[in-house]
Design a protein around this motif. Structure first.
Motif, mmCIF file in Angstrom:
data_model
loop_
_atom_site.group_PDB
_atom_site.id
_atom_site.type_symbol
_atom_site.label_atom_id
_atom_site.label_comp_id
_atom_site.label_asym_id
_atom_site.label_seq_id
_atom_site.Cartn_x
_atom_site.Cartn_y
_atom_site.Cartn_z
ATOM 1 N N TYR A 168 17.075 24.883 -10.388
ATOM 2 C CA TYR A 168 18.438 25.582 -10.622
ATOM 3 C C TYR A 168 18.602 26.775 -9.925
ATOM 4 O O TYR A 168 17.605 27.491 -9.893
ATOM 5 C CB TYR A 168 18.739 25.519 -11.866
ATOM 6 C CG TYR A 168 17.703 26.640 -12.745
ATOM 7 C CD1 TYR A 168 18.419 27.695 -12.943
ATOM 8 C CD2 TYR A 168 16.946 26.312 -13.546
ATOM 9 C CE1 TYR A 168 17.542 28.841 -13.580
ATOM 10 C CE2 TYR A 168 15.976 27.345 -14.239
ATOM 11 C CZ TYR A 168 16.557 28.404 -14.339
ATOM 12 O OH TYR A 168 15.546 29.522 -15.059
ATOM 13 N N GLU A 169 19.598 27.214 -9.702
ATOM 14 C CA GLU A 169 19.924 28.584 -9.077
ATOM 15 C C GLU A 169 21.538 28.847 -9.279
ATOM 16 O O GLU A 169 22.255 27.783 -9.402
ATOM 17 C CB GLU A 169 19.519 28.474 -7.561
ATOM 18 C CG GLU A 169 20.644 27.589 -6.675
ATOM 19 C CD GLU A 169 20.383 27.654 -5.085
ATOM 20 O OE1 GLU A 169 19.601 28.663 -4.761
ATOM 21 O OE2 GLU A 169 20.923 26.739 -4.233
ATOM 22 N N SER A 170 21.801 30.117 -9.256
ATOM 23 C CA SER A 170 23.116 30.393 -9.616
ATOM 24 C C SER A 170 24.077 30.134 -8.539
ATOM 25 O O SER A 170 23.685 30.433 -7.518
ATOM 26 C CB SER A 170 23.331 31.754 -10.173
ATOM 27 O OG SER A 170 22.724 32.608 -9.264
ATOM 28 N N LYS A 171 25.273 29.818 -8.840
ATOM 29 C CA LYS A 171 26.388 29.614 -7.726
ATOM 30 C C LYS A 171 26.863 31.005 -7.246
ATOM 31 O O LYS A 171 27.336 31.029 -5.824
ATOM 32 C CB LYS A 171 27.391 28.787 -8.030
ATOM 33 C CG LYS A 171 27.086 27.167 -8.540
ATOM 34 C CD LYS A 171 28.323 26.612 -8.775
ATOM 35 C CE LYS A 171 28.157 25.044 -9.092
ATOM 36 N NZ LYS A 171 29.055 24.357 -9.643
ATOM 37 N N PHE A 172 26.750 32.155 -8.107
ATOM 38 C CA PHE A 172 27.358 33.147 -7.610
ATOM 39 C C PHE A 172 26.355 34.423 -8.171
ATOM 40 O O PHE A 172 25.902 34.144 -9.373
ATOM 41 C CB PHE A 172 28.650 33.475 -7.606
ATOM 42 C CG PHE A 172 29.304 33.312 -8.948
ATOM 43 C CD1 PHE A 172 29.365 34.272 -9.938
ATOM 44 C CD2 PHE A 172 29.908 32.037 -9.182
ATOM 45 C CE1 PHE A 172 29.866 34.216 -11.160
ATOM 46 C CE2 PHE A 172 30.235 31.819 -10.627
ATOM 47 C CZ PHE A 172 30.326 32.818 -11.451
ATOM 48 N N ASP A 173 26.137 35.430 -7.518
ATOM 49 C CA ASP A 173 25.555 36.641 -8.210
ATOM 50 C C ASP A 173 25.998 37.201 -9.493
ATOM 51 O O ASP A 173 27.300 37.703 -9.078
ATOM 52 C CB ASP A 173 24.892 37.643 -7.480
ATOM 53 C CG ASP A 173 23.956 37.066 -6.222
ATOM 54 O OD1 ASP A 173 23.119 36.018 -6.697
ATOM 55 O OD2 ASP A 173 23.956 37.452 -4.997
#
Length: 711
Positions: free
Chosen positions: A171-176
């Motif tokens: 998983y990774e965030s779509k925006f910081d």
């Protein structure tokens, strides 16, 4: 031609083998796996109902660069000049009860910090995380395994890492954003139970990563078996490398099938598990010997060397149960300069730094103000406790110094029984003689500075006894004493209407408050009752009766106020706050002072939670005492990702956004309204407000408060 056919046949076969291998190792698409994972997460039979156990934490701190600001940060240990490496061993007792509350009590510690305080709160927060939680790190970070936050993350399956040991979901965030994890992965088994969980993220002071390994007990739900944490701290010229290992040892884990209506008590609001049993502190005499006997892993040579070098400076204090009140004296001078808090067995003191930006605020209505506070707590046998909180502050707009000391003695923790004493310097206000003068002036021509109002300083003492009559129903009763002294000088003063004002007025009034929040969930921690909250509103009725002739009192009045507060919180992070209130002075005689309990202005910085409870930002301070009846309403909507992450995608520090609506009805203002928008970041909170009086534009203003070093 035949050769070509064989070649294409071979390529076709290899392509099919590759496709089959990809299916075997990938297991299933990310969206399908995520659906199964969410379904398993929400399955009631896989939730922990209760556990009891121990936690061992080994913490290593390497100081790469530091300055004097380091020791003033909340939650930090105390660092010594010239010492760049530290090791701390911490031993905790864990108690988890239904409703998701975990108690962590430190049993002992062994540290190379010379001043004893080796516990760093930032690291300990990671020990309280479970991958199945809705939020991580005390509610500051949104979990990628919560379906409500799925829209903030991207998911994929690691086809190379997924094997017979499980399936790895990336998983990774779509925006910081500070409320999201940067990236990580979760390893699940065939039944979609979490086996390992890895997360990477950052906050206002550091970057961190943590690896959680779970303990799977057959059909029971997962609990954390071990944690590895690595934090790179880099802030205001301070650079630290902090690593920690946490090892859990459970005496028992009780799995709850909520469909089976698990309850240990007949009271459905009592979520208590086993009777709370604390450790026998009388056995912990030597911390080094205790650590050597109970540590689950061996120290390496470097760690043993660091702890050995500190042996001469460690204070090996004999800890005897029930002897905590003998440790009441301490040296606070050095602590006020270099340390944020100091603890002893059974109690502690928390000191705000003398120069602390978190206690500075500026707003159009209140002006610039500063506050310094201190918290002292001392535990007594049987769960009883004494708390004292002195604070002092200055409001530059009013050029007034405010101070107060609030003391609490909890004598019956099972019924929330306590005695409260609060004394200090309150708000400066004018007397009831001015009410008619204000009432006779039209709003368009009303200017308080032209009325030459006579203000009184207010020294007050409030003594209350508070106890819970039944679950969620709290009764407070006591006495209020006010000595109000005229600011304009000695002798008697005549106002413009010929009324004679005394230099000093005394008010003595019995006081009672009844607070009710039905449906209150709670659990018992030994003899102490811990309220966990309710989904119902909080209703409070406050009444005060002025008495003539007692202790020199001359004011006769009845003050009555009703206040209703409701917080509707969604698991997605959106929260709606509602507040309604009304009050007034009745059966008045002689000179009295309109000083409401719920409707009043604070001239010193407020905590963020107090601001949300319903505060007028642009209302002039004179209006709080200008009418003997009022009606108010407040609405605040809080959301983590409302608009700013789309408008300013490169600004990562937006924590929450707020929309405010406040309205007040009094004689001249019908109504007074405020509409506002606010933003919260780790460093500073900002708000922009616009107000109207009687449907006409009144003022545009703003509020700025610092939260860099807030607790």
């Amino acid at each position: 031609m035949l050769v070509m056919n064989r070649k294409y046949n071979l390529l076709f076969v290899l392509w099919w083998f590759g496709a089959i291998a990809q299916i075997v190792f990938a297991g299933e698409p990310a969206d399908t796996l995520l659906t199964r994972l969410f379904k398993h997460r929400d399955a009631e039979q896989y939730k922990v109902g209760e556990f009891f156990g121990n936690l061992y934490v080994k913490q290593r701190v390497d100081v790469l660069k530091n300055n004097l600001a380091l020791n003033t940060f909340p939650g930090m240990a105390r660092f010594d000049k010239g010492v760049n490496a530290y090791v701390t061993e911490l031993f905790y007792e864990l108690y988890y009860t239904d409703y998701g509350v975990m108690e962590m009590h430190r049993k002992s510690y062994n540290t190379s910090f010379n001043h004893g305080k080796g516990e760093i709160a930032r690291v300990i927060d990671f020990m309280k995380v479970n991958p199945y939680d809705d939020m991580f790190l005390q509610g500051r970070v949104y979990s990628p395994l919560n379906p409500l936050y799925e829209k903030y993350y991207r998911y994929s399956v690691d086809t190379l890492a997924s094997s017979r040991g499980g399936v790895k979901l990336l998983y990774e965030s779509k925006f910081d954003n500070i409320r999201l994890l940067d990236n990580g992965w979760v390893l699940v088994d065939d039944s979609c139970r979490v086996v390992e969980f890895f997360m990477q993220g950052w906050d206002e002071q550091s970057k961190y990563e943590a690896l959680y390994k779970m303990m799977v007990r057959g059909e029971e739900c997962n609990v954390v078996k071990s944690v590895y944490v690595d934090v790179d701290y880099n802030f205001l010229g301070n650079k630290l490398s902090i690593s920690a290992d946490g090892i859990f040892d459970y005496d028992y884990v009780l799995t709850v099938n909520r469909a089976g209506a698990f309850r240990r008590n007949d009271d459905k609001y009592n979520l208590s598990g086993i009777p709370y049993v604390s450790w026998d502190r009388s056995k912990i005499v030597d911390r080094k010997l205790y650590a050597a006997k109970h540590r689950p892993v061996e120290l390496d040579d470097d760690e043993e060397l660091l702890l050995g070098c500190a042996a001469d400076s460690l204070r090996e204090v004999e800890i005897v149960a029930g002897d905590d009140d003998k440790n009441w004296m301490w040296n606070v001078g050095d602590e006020m300069i270099s340390s944020h808090s100091y603890e002893w067995e059974g109690g502690g003191v928390r000191l705000s730094p003398l120069v602390n930006p978190s206690h500075v605020s500026y707003s159009t209505g209140r002006g610039l103000s500063y506050k310094f506070s201190m918290n002292v707590r001392n535990a007594v046998a049987g769960g009883r406790e004494i708390r004292v909180k002195p604070q002092i502050g200055y409001n530059f707009k009013q050029k007034a110094l405010y101070w107060n000391v609030a003391g609490h003695f909890v004598y019956n923790p099972s019924r929330l029984g306590q005695v409260k004493v609060d004394f200090g310097e309150g708000n400066q206000i004018y007397s009831s003689m001015a009410l008619d003068r204000i009432k006779d002036v039209a709003l368009d021509s009303l200017k308080f500075q032209n009325l030459n109002l006579n203000y009184f300083r207010n020294f007050y003492v409030e003594a209350l006894h508070e106890c819970e009559i039944s679950n969620g129903l709290l009764l407070s009763a006591g006495l209020n004493f006010h000595k109000r002294v005229l600011k304009s000088g000695a002798g008697e003063v005549l106002d413009e209407h010929g009324f004679r004002l005394k230099k000093k007025y005394v008010q003595f009034a019995p006081h009672m408050r009844l607070t009710w929040q039905p449906g209150m969930f709670y659990y018992m921690k030994g003899d102490e009752k811990i309220n966990l909250g309710s989904e119902a509103p909080v209703v409070a009725w406050d009444v005060e009766q002025g008495v003539n002739g007692l202790l020199g009192s001359t004011s006769i009045y009845t003050r009555s106020e009703l206040d209703v507060q409701y917080k509707w919180g969604r698991r997605s992070g959106d929260v709606l706050y509602l507040r309604f209130g009304a009050g007034g002075y009745f059966y008045t005689k002689n000179v009295y002072f309109v000083d409401y309990s719920f409707l009043k202005q604070s001239n010193l910085p407020l905590e963020r939670s107090e601001e949300l409870g319903g505060v007028f930002q642009l209302l002039d301070s004179e209006w709080y005492n200008a009418e003997n009846k009022y009606l108010r309403a407040h609405l605040t909507y809080e959301a983590p990702f409302l608009t700013l992450h789309k408008l300013f995608p490169r600004i990562k520090l937006f924590q929450n956004e707020y929309i405010y609506y406040n309205v007040l009805f009094i004689s001249h203002l019908h109504p007074y309204m405020e509409l506002g928008y606010g933003v919260a970041t780790p460093y500073v909170d900002m708000g922009l407000f616009v107000s109207s009086q009687n449907m006409k534009m009144h003022r545009v203003g703003y509020k700025v408060s610092f939260s860099l070093f807030s607790d």
